[in-house]
Design a protein around this motif. Structure first.
Motif, PDB file in Angstrom:
ATOM      1  N   GLU A   1       0.945  -1.339  -0.109  1.00 36.99           N
ATOM      2  CA  GLU A   1       0.051   0.162   0.010  1.00 36.99           C
ATOM      3  C   GLU A   1       0.833   1.365   0.023  1.00 36.99           C
ATOM      4  O   GLU A   1       0.689   2.103  -0.658  1.00 36.99           O
ATOM      5  CB  GLU A   1      -0.912  -0.070   1.047  1.00 36.99           C
ATOM      6  CG  GLU A   1      -2.027  -0.927   1.264  1.00 36.99           C
ATOM      7  CD  GLU A   1      -1.571  -2.416   1.621  1.00 36.99           C
ATOM      8  OE1 GLU A   1      -2.271  -3.503   1.259  1.00 36.99           O
ATOM      9  OE2 GLU A   1      -0.353  -2.549   1.987  1.00 36.99           O
TER      10      GLU A   1
ATOM     11  N   GLU B   1       2.435   1.764  -3.434  1.00 35.71           N
ATOM     12  CA  GLU B   1       1.436   2.565  -4.441  1.00 35.71           C
ATOM     13  C   GLU B   1       1.119   4.048  -4.274  1.00 35.71           C
ATOM     14  O   GLU B   1       1.140   4.707  -4.930  1.00 35.71           O
ATOM     15  CB  GLU B   1       0.109   1.574  -4.065  1.00 35.71           C
ATOM     16  CG  GLU B   1      -0.041   0.269  -4.914  1.00 35.71           C
ATOM     17  CD  GLU B   1       0.461   0.292  -6.187  1.00 35.71           C
ATOM     18  OE1 GLU B   1      -0.229   0.994  -6.901  1.00 35.71           O
ATOM     19  OE2 GLU B   1       1.363  -0.348  -6.554  1.00 35.71           O
TER      20      GLU B   1
ATOM     21  N   LYS C   1       4.193   5.769  -5.507  1.00 42.13           N
ATOM     22  CA  LYS C   1       3.987   6.089  -6.957  1.00 42.13           C
ATOM     23  C   LYS C   1       2.960   7.103  -7.249  1.00 42.13           C
ATOM     24  O   LYS C   1       3.054   7.983  -8.190  1.00 42.13           O
ATOM     25  CB  LYS C   1       3.462   4.766  -7.667  1.00 42.13           C
ATOM     26  CG  LYS C   1       4.728   3.837  -7.788  1.00 42.13           C
ATOM     27  CD  LYS C   1       4.308   2.426  -8.647  1.00 42.13           C
ATOM     28  CE  LYS C   1       3.208   1.354  -7.819  1.00 42.13           C
ATOM     29  NZ  LYS C   1       3.337   0.250  -8.477  1.00 42.13           N
TER      30      LYS C   1
END
Length: 611
Positions: free
Chosen positions: A485, A488, A491
């Motif tokens: 998580e 992500e 990103k």
């Protein structure tokens, strides 16, 4: 920033340090004498910086005083015994005042210590000698001293800059590059902060000197690698300095050593006794916590006189060599450290980093990500070389072997590095910051790993979300704690940051340039909520929660009035109107959008808001 030296004539056989220049941006700049036949040096080695800082600590003391007004009296008193170079003033969190005094030599400092008084007779303490002292009030008639020939080098120099003032100063900058440089200048570890860290190491070294042979206590980590900020923790390593001369087979008389027996590691046993000494013998040290079953056993303690949280370990030389490597990369180009500070401050503001250990990315990992980005080759060339290039150019004197036979060999003298290996790209800081976010917005985190050893993406050896190769122990992943998580989110945030910087058109609003990236989310969200004609939103707040056709010059007061809670009578009226609207099957005030999906979503939010 590169440290530039001038060639000075010296008839001695060794290079001698001559003068230390103070700077708030660079922990240490030195000019030192060289033979007239030597080639001028551009870079100072890490070992030379450490030697200079340790020499400063050996000729310095820290004195607790009543206030900053004690400067004249303290200077006059110390001047009776020795020559004073400079004095720095600072306060700790308890509001106590201290002054760091540097004398012209270590012998001068020892003369001052000889003049020190004895300890209180009525206190149940064990006397000790330490470079940390206090200046007690005079008894009887007060001595008169002439006006000091020097002034305080710094007043309250240990206090970090307040965020409000920092953001205000950044808003007055001309360019984004100036904002990045200002952020680094105001928040990086200054000269006094570095001096105090070496003073704490010196204090512990003095206490342990009678118990260990050839002992040395050395700071490492952010305190010395050039990437430390004001208030950062102090990492210390306790080690024995064993020279080739001491280990020479020609010395037939050898000291007997005490062998530690038992099932636990001898270093754990040693650290247990060191923890007791910290509590009983080191003035200012307290709240000692022993973490002895970690991969690297450490002692955590607080130093009240300097407001530092300290970690002490034994013989962890790999940490020292890692600090040296980071220091060298930061010294190769003046843009490396400011860019790293900007990225780490951005990561903190968006919640990617956390002061507590867990599943979040760390500042160390972010630093390696910045170095890796700067190693990428462009049309103009790269800014930093790959670590493997420094390893290839290493010579015999560069060989370092740490604990567990860990090879930490790389080129130590950066003056031997060809100039075409670094600083070939002349891009500004604002350009590099945008390119950093764009680079990682397109990076293949799923299949590729980040390695500053190679300078190019390498294949990941496992399926961990984020893989950043440990430069010295390449079998380890320094970001193995990062969850899927959090990867992500990383990103997502780099894409958002790239979009925001790319959309900057030079219009200096309240959160222009770097300010929009480093402000806390709560402050940033409130500004966007109250901004008139907010172009950053596809649908404005007024469209969502207000059907009245108000003019574009709506005031802040009226916006806040609309956001205040309604009374029970107003809520009941709104509910009745909504029920009538749903009963009639039509909404006369419904906002029309070209996109029907957007219209339905807005209508649903309006309905939920009213009901």
């Amino acid at each position: 920033m590169s440290v530039i030296f001038q060639t000075l004539v010296n008839t001695g056989k060794r290079h001698l340090y001559r003068k230390l220049l103070n700077s708030s941006r660079i922990p240490c700049k030195c000019l030192y004498a060289r033979k007239c036949t030597d080639v001028p040096k551009k870079f100072l080695s890490f070992d030379e910086v450490v030697a200079q800082r340790r020499a400063e600590a050996r000729q310095s003391i820290v004195v607790q005083v009543n206030s900053v007004a004690s400067f004249n009296e303290l200077y006059g008193y110390c001047s009776k015994y020795a020559t004073v170079n400079q004095i720095h003033h600072y306060k700790n969190s308890a509001g106590e005042h201290f002054m760091l005094i540097e004398f012209s030599s270590e012998d001068n400092m020892k003369e001052v210590l000889k003049s020190c008084g004895t300890h209180h007779k009525d206190l149940d303490v064990m006397p000790l000698k330490s470079p940390f002292l206090w200046f007690r009030a005079t008894v009887g008639k007060k001595d008169s001293f002439p006006t000091p020939s020097v002034s305080l080098a710094s007043i309250d120099g240990g206090s970090p800059v307040e965020d409000e003032k920092l953001l205000l100063d950044m808003s007055k900058c001309s360019t984004v590059s100036d904002q990045i440089q200002l952020l680094y200048d105001k928040t990086s570890l200054n000269d006094l902060g570095t001096r105090l860290r070496y003073m704490v190491a010196r204090q512990i070294e003095c206490v342990f000197d009678s118990l260990y042979s050839n002992i040395a206590v050395r700071p490492f980590g952010s305190s010395v690698n050039g990437f430390g900020k004001m208030g950062c923790d102090l990492d210390l390593v306790l080690t024995n300095v064993l020279t080739d001369e001491l280990c020479s087979p020609g010395r037939r008389l050898v000291f007997q050593d005490k062998k530690v027996e038992g099932g636990r590691s001898p270093w754990q046993r040693h650290l247990e006794s060191v923890g007791e000494l910290l509590e009983l013998r080191v003035a200012g040290a307290g709240r000692v916590a022993r973490i002895l079953h970690a991969r690297v056993p450490i002692l955590k303690f607080a130093h009240d006189f300097t407001d530092l949280d300290c970690d002490l370990c034994y013989n962890n030389m790999s940490g020292v060599y890692m600090s040296e490597m980071l220091w060298q990369f930061g010294a190769l180009d003046p843009r490396v450290r400011p860019l790293t500070f900007a990225v780490r401050r951005w990561a903190k503001s968006v919640g990617l980093t956390n002061p507590h250990p867990g599943r979040w990315i760390t500042n160390f990992s972010l630093t390696l990500m910045v170095l890796f980005f700067l190693q990428q080759k462009t049309a103009d060339g790269c800014i930093l070389p790959a670590l493997k290039d420094l390893v290839k150019r290493a010579e015999k004197e560069d060989i370092r072997i740490a604990e567990e036979n860990l090879n930490c060999t790389f080129l130590r003298d950066l003056n031997k590095l060809p100039s075409d290996c670094y600083s070939q790209n002349n891009a500004k800081l604002e350009t590099l910051l945008l390119q950093f976010f764009e680079f990682y917005a397109q990076f293949d985190f799923q299949d590729k790993a980040i390695s500053i050893n190679e300078g190019v993406p390498v294949r990941k050896p496992n399926a961990l979300p984020l893989y950043i190769v440990n430069p010295l122990e390449q079998a380890l992943n320094v970001s193995r704690n990062v969850s899927f998580e959090e990867c992500e989110r990383l990103k997502l945030e780099v894409r958002n940051a790239a979009w925001q910087l790319e959309g900057f058109d030079g219009n200096k609003e309240d959160d222009w340039g770097l300010l929009g990236l480093i402000e806390h989310k709560s402050t940033k969200g409130l500004k966007k909520l109250l901004r008139v004609g907010n172009s950053h939103r596809l649908v404005s707040v007024k469209d969502l929660f207000d059907n009245s056709n108000e003019p574009a010059t709506d005031t802040l007061k009226s916006k806040l009035q609309r956001l205040t809670p309604k009374s029970d009578k107003e809520v009941n009226k709104s509910v009745k109107e909504m029920q009538d609207m749903l009963t009639n099957g039509k909404d006369k005030n419904r906002i029309k959008f070209k996109n029907s999906q957007v219209e339905n979503q807005v209508h649903r939010i309006q309905r939920d808001k009213i009901v």
